[in-house]
Design a protein around this motif. Structure first.
Motif, mmCIF file in Angstrom:
data_model
loop_
_atom_site.group_PDB
_atom_site.id
_atom_site.type_symbol
_atom_site.label_atom_id
_atom_site.label_comp_id
_atom_site.label_asym_id
_atom_site.label_seq_id
_atom_site.Cartn_x
_atom_site.Cartn_y
_atom_site.Cartn_z
ATOM 1 N N ASN A 71 -7.129 23.019 0.822
ATOM 2 C CA ASN A 71 -5.676 22.984 0.622
ATOM 3 C C ASN A 71 -4.933 22.366 1.805
ATOM 4 O OD1 ASN A 71 -5.457 24.181 -2.011
ATOM 5 N ND2 ASN A 71 -6.037 26.138 -1.072
ATOM 6 N N PRO A 73 -2.910 19.681 3.880
ATOM 7 C CA PRO A 73 -1.943 18.686 3.377
ATOM 8 C C PRO A 73 -2.582 17.312 3.209
ATOM 9 C CG PRO A 73 -0.995 19.976 5.168
ATOM 10 C CD PRO A 73 -2.450 20.319 5.125
ATOM 11 N N LEU A 74 -2.391 16.729 2.049
ATOM 12 C CA LEU A 74 -2.910 15.389 1.781
ATOM 13 C C LEU A 74 -1.930 14.339 2.288
ATOM 14 C CD1 LEU A 74 -4.141 15.879 -1.891
ATOM 15 C CD2 LEU A 74 -5.587 15.606 0.130
ATOM 16 N N ARG A 76 0.498 11.258 1.950
ATOM 17 C CA ARG A 76 1.349 10.943 0.799
ATOM 18 C C ARG A 76 1.616 9.445 0.718
ATOM 19 N NH1 ARG A 76 4.021 15.158 -1.757
ATOM 20 N NH2 ARG A 76 3.568 17.212 -0.859
ATOM 21 N N ASP A 123 -1.588 17.665 -9.797
ATOM 22 C CA ASP A 123 -0.399 17.235 -9.068
ATOM 23 C C ASP A 123 -0.303 15.722 -8.876
ATOM 24 O OD1 ASP A 123 -2.428 16.909 -7.262
ATOM 25 O OD2 ASP A 123 -1.744 18.479 -5.875
ATOM 26 N N ARG A 125 -2.587 13.614 -7.555
ATOM 27 C CA ARG A 125 -3.327 13.019 -6.426
ATOM 28 C C ARG A 125 -4.338 11.999 -6.934
ATOM 29 N NH1 ARG A 125 -5.967 18.382 -3.990
ATOM 30 N NH2 ARG A 125 -3.853 19.113 -4.488
ATOM 31 N N LEU A 205 -1.509 11.809 -2.205
ATOM 32 C CA LEU A 205 -0.582 12.559 -3.044
ATOM 33 C C LEU A 205 0.729 11.797 -3.135
ATOM 34 C CD1 LEU A 205 -0.371 15.358 -4.510
ATOM 35 C CD2 LEU A 205 0.817 16.161 -2.451
ATOM 36 N N GLN A 211 2.217 19.833 -3.509
ATOM 37 C CA GLN A 211 0.760 19.857 -3.539
ATOM 38 C C GLN A 211 0.262 21.163 -4.150
ATOM 39 O OE1 GLN A 211 -1.241 18.548 0.004
ATOM 40 N NE2 GLN A 211 -3.090 19.724 -0.437
ATOM 41 N N GLN A 212 -0.559 21.042 -5.171
ATOM 42 C CA GLN A 212 -1.106 22.206 -5.847
ATOM 43 C C GLN A 212 -2.132 22.901 -4.945
ATOM 44 O OE1 GLN A 212 -2.783 21.251 -9.645
ATOM 45 N NE2 GLN A 212 -3.751 23.257 -9.917
#
Length: 214
Positions: A71, A73-74, A76, A123, A125, A205, A211-212
């Motif tokens: 989980n 943070p990806l 963006r 979400d 991604r 993302l 973000q899921q």
């Protein structure tokens, strides 16, 4: 198909060993699926490419040791910006090689992100695999791939595999990975008088999307 799938088996093995030894970072728990959508050539502007390069380079990565990074943070980026960013990489390689891009060969493949334990998020991604071929005289390909390797290293990428061996097919190939932004970049001989240039992004993302958590 990842960018390294275009490399010969021996170079792919070197790259896989390098990947297994590097630390996990945000978003690296996510892999690519084989399902995809493709679209074909569209123009890119120099100004947009500059902005997109800065945007991905400025991503902040976090982490939580309790969830093995799933989980975290990806980074963006929109699909259109990711496409332009990937085109920037291939155009840069073509300039380094002094090769002319054949825009009719451009391939743009978006796919879904799937976790190492088969987690699937809703979400939006995605990863992107972008490839294009560039025309070049056959006798110049060894030097061109060597110059691409050196240029990628100067830009901070880790060279995961390199070959220049006329007895092999393809004779010339290089694969590299950026330890901060996480793209995988590949260049190799293609056909009689071309180079195949590939830019493979990490899981991204879209901006403005929550973000899921999984």
């Amino acid at each position: 198909m990842g960018a390294l799938d275009g490399l010969p088996a021996d170079i792919r093995d070197q790259a896989k060993r390098a990947r297994s030894e590097r630390p996990m970072r945000a978003g690296t728990a996510w892999a690519r699926t084989t399902s995809s959508s493709e679209k074909y050539p569209r123009p890119h502007t120099a100004a947009l490419l500059m902005v997109v390069g800065l945007a991905l380079g400025g991503c902040v990565f976090g982490g939580d040791d309790n969830d093995d990074g799933i989980n975290d943070p990806l980074p963006r980026m929109s699909r259109s910006d990711a496409e332009a960013w990937a085109a920037h990489w291939t155009e840069s390689m073509a300039r380094t090689a002094r090769a002319e891009i054949d825009h009719e060969t451009e391939r743009i493949r978006f796919s879904d992100c799937v976790g190492r334990n088969d987690e699937v998020a809703d979400d939006g991604r995605f990863p992107l695999m972008y490839s294009v071929r560039a025309n070049i005289a056959p006798e110049r390909r060894a030097e061109a791939v060597r110059n691409i390797r050196d240029a990628l290293a100067e830009q901070g990428l880790v060279i995961q595999g390199y070959r220049s061996d006329p007895s092999m097919n393809p004779a010339n190939a290089v694969g590299a990975w950026h330890p901060e932004d996480h793209p995988t970049i590949t260049a190799e001989d293609s056909g009689d008088d071309q180079l195949l240039l590939i830019a493979d992004t990490p899981c991204l993302l879209p901006p403005g999307v929550e973000q899921q958590q999984l």
